[in-house]
Design a protein around this motif. Sequence first.
Motif, PDB file in Angstrom:
ATOM      1  N   LEU A 148      -5.929 -13.183  -1.135  1.00 26.96           N
ATOM      2  CA  LEU A 148      -4.670 -12.764  -1.735  1.00 26.96           C
ATOM      3  C   LEU A 148      -3.761 -13.974  -1.939  1.00 26.96           C
ATOM      4  O   LEU A 148      -3.822 -14.950  -1.187  1.00 26.96           O
ATOM      5  CB  LEU A 148      -3.999 -11.726  -0.840  1.00 26.96           C
ATOM      6  CG  LEU A 148      -4.839 -10.469  -0.574  1.00 26.96           C
ATOM      7  CD1 LEU A 148      -4.130  -9.553   0.416  1.00 26.96           C
ATOM      8  CD2 LEU A 148      -5.153  -9.733  -1.870  1.00 26.96           C
ATOM      9  N   ALA A 149      -2.901 -13.882  -2.942  1.00 29.30           N
ATOM     10  CA  ALA A 149      -2.054 -15.013  -3.303  1.00 29.30           C
ATOM     11  C   ALA A 149      -0.942 -15.212  -2.285  1.00 29.30           C
ATOM     12  O   ALA A 149      -0.532 -14.287  -1.581  1.00 29.30           O
ATOM     13  CB  ALA A 149      -1.471 -14.818  -4.696  1.00 29.30           C
ATOM     14  N   THR A 150      -0.426 -16.441  -2.217  1.00 31.33           N
ATOM     15  CA  THR A 150       0.584 -16.813  -1.214  1.00 31.33           C
ATOM     16  C   THR A 150       1.853 -17.349  -1.855  1.00 31.33           C
ATOM     17  O   THR A 150       2.592 -18.111  -1.235  1.00 31.33           O
ATOM     18  CB  THR A 150       0.005 -17.876  -0.259  1.00 31.33           C
ATOM     19  OG1 THR A 150      -0.338 -19.049  -1.015  1.00 31.33           O
ATOM     20  CG2 THR A 150      -1.226 -17.366   0.465  1.00 31.33           C
ATOM     21  N   ASN A 151       2.105 -16.977  -3.099  1.00 32.16           N
ATOM     22  CA  ASN A 151       3.207 -17.581  -3.860  1.00 32.16           C
ATOM     23  C   ASN A 151       4.280 -16.581  -4.268  1.00 32.16           C
ATOM     24  O   ASN A 151       4.949 -16.749  -5.280  1.00 32.16           O
ATOM     25  CB  ASN A 151       2.668 -18.299  -5.101  1.00 32.16           C
ATOM     26  CG  ASN A 151       1.875 -17.375  -6.013  1.00 32.16           C
ATOM     27  OD1 ASN A 151       1.222 -16.452  -5.535  1.00 32.16           O
ATOM     28  ND2 ASN A 151       1.919 -17.620  -7.315  1.00 32.16           N
ATOM     29  N   GLY A 152       4.460 -15.515  -3.489  1.00 41.38           N
ATOM     30  CA  GLY A 152       5.582 -14.620  -3.730  1.00 41.38           C
ATOM     31  C   GLY A 152       5.242 -13.359  -4.495  1.00 41.38           C
ATOM     32  O   GLY A 152       4.075 -13.010  -4.692  1.00 41.38           O
ATOM     33  N   LYS A 153       6.290 -12.681  -4.927  1.00 47.28           N
ATOM     34  CA  LYS A 153       6.171 -11.367  -5.553  1.00 47.28           C
ATOM     35  C   LYS A 153       5.688 -11.473  -6.999  1.00 47.28           C
ATOM     36  O   LYS A 153       6.061 -12.391  -7.728  1.00 47.28           O
ATOM     37  CB  LYS A 153       7.518 -10.644  -5.527  1.00 47.28           C
ATOM     38  CG  LYS A 153       7.994 -10.230  -4.136  1.00 47.28           C
ATOM     39  CD  LYS A 153       9.364  -9.590  -4.211  1.00 47.28           C
ATOM     40  CE  LYS A 153       9.823  -9.082  -2.848  1.00 47.28           C
ATOM     41  NZ  LYS A 153       9.080  -7.856  -2.447  1.00 47.28           N
ATOM     42  N   ALA A 154       4.871 -10.477  -7.387  1.00 52.79           N
ATOM     43  CA  ALA A 154       4.385 -10.396  -8.762  1.00 52.79           C
ATOM     44  C   ALA A 154       4.751  -9.038  -9.354  1.00 52.79           C
ATOM     45  O   ALA A 154       4.858  -8.041  -8.645  1.00 52.79           O
ATOM     46  CB  ALA A 154       2.871 -10.596  -8.811  1.00 52.79           C
TER      47      ALA A 154
END
Length: 563
Positions: free
Chosen positions: A417-423
């Motif tokens: 899963l991504a670790t760069n905030g809300k999408a």
Amino acid sequence: MFKHRLGFAKPALALALALFAATALPALAQSPIPGGGFDAKALSEHVHVISSDEYQGRGPATPAETKTLDYIIGQFKKQGLEPGGDSKGPFGGWVQDVPLNRFEVKGPVKLSLTAGGKTTDLTQGVEAVVQTLTPVDHVAIKDAPLVFIGYGVKAPERQWDDFKGVDLHGKVAVVLINDPDFEADLGGRFDGKSMTYYGRWTYKYEEAARQGALGMLIIHETAPAAYGWATVRNSNGKAQFDIVRDNPAAAHPLLQGWIQRDLAVDLFKRAGLDFEAEKKKAQSEDFHPVALKGATFSADYALDHSQIVTHNILARIPGANRPNETVIYTAHWDHLGVGAPDASGDTIYHGAVDNGTGIAALLELSRVFASGPKPDRSILFLAVTAEEKGLLGSAYYASHPVYPLATTVADINMDALATNGKAKDISTSGDGKVQLQDDLILEARAAGRYFAPDPTPEMGHFYRSDHFSFARVGVPALSIHSGEDMVKGGVEAGQAWAREYTAHRYHQPADKWSADWDLSGQVDDLELIYRLGLKLADSNEWPDWKPGSEFKAARDATAAARK
């Protein structure tokens, strides 16, 4: 090579997604999530622990496995879950033993091709690469006839058969990679550019075994394969693993290999054929196998084979009313262990994003479910092993299920899963033509988000994560992919993160935990994943495969058990 999607939307698609996002529905009021909801700090701490140097890259059947299992099982125990496995070993009922065979081709590897009265010696990894996944000490193939089998597809539900009764015993099949309609207009016969399972190399070897072939050589072409020759060489040039099978020959021909396109073109020419013309014929349902006149293949090499035992971890919340019906959440706990050093000298492949994030998500899901009322159906939290060796832990469970597959409602997988905030969006790895994806879309809309389809379906991402092991035996399954249309920065920011991760950290020692991660997006993702699973667990719904899916027949065969 067995990984989820880390692709990038084409510019036109990115624009379309951005326009679609502008019309996304506002979030609807939803019931509160038990246990205080999902905790970004807890997610971060789980990843911090299991991707640290102490865990040595979480290699299966190494001392790091014991440490990893101790941590994950300890968390499940703390949350009050029940052991869901069947092992009698030191981890007891918390695990399922997964025996694996290890195979390594040993030099010297002698390969040669004869055609047009001329014999050409081939170099392993250069013009060709071969492997064997049956437990023999030595492979000796002498002048085996070569037969071109088109795309090597036998798909009754699509009225397609490339084999048409050919006898392949004692022969080596030569096939094209991907599906018959990757470069042809067949009206969506094989979903157009979207790869079906028939296009994957794994399927082609399996079908070769079913057809009794001595071996199979896949012709490598970069566009339809979705990767270059270096990937083929590197992936096949090291030790291979497979689950222990009662009859390995039923799943693998003796010889499995690839050949370079230029070699194939020359081979066809020396056999009196034009490669492109024969390839064009293979894109028609009227194609018939073509014996490559006067062409034979020889191989001689030793094979080291041994057996190891690794473990799947199983924790369970029994259903309050229908405990024999099971919703499964999966994530793989393994990574690449210790290997070649990077530029900084680091030899530990930490696997923080891949797949420390998936395990952290699994542990937070189990905590939240355990904090609320028992659902009607059972929930199984399954941390599988050996994903990085070919989805083998999930494949073993699918072939040795602890809970009946016929009454397994679905599998929801989480991988990197991504670790760069809300999408603003959410996605899945590939498009599996499954109603479960429609359910995810509805949950996303209720949360004010939108579903973004895989922008590169031709790469076959659906077949490269653990959910696929369930799909191939008929269980509805999907793998969650974090969105790329970021609340801060839009699609451009999401793609920039994916590019940086893929280039500098994916399957490298640099895939490390960072205190700077923004895991608010993972919290949002987990809320969707939780509500999707809860809906299934508290309903009578049996999501199914849509018409035309290559997995629908397997599910239909067990329909009586769900009445």
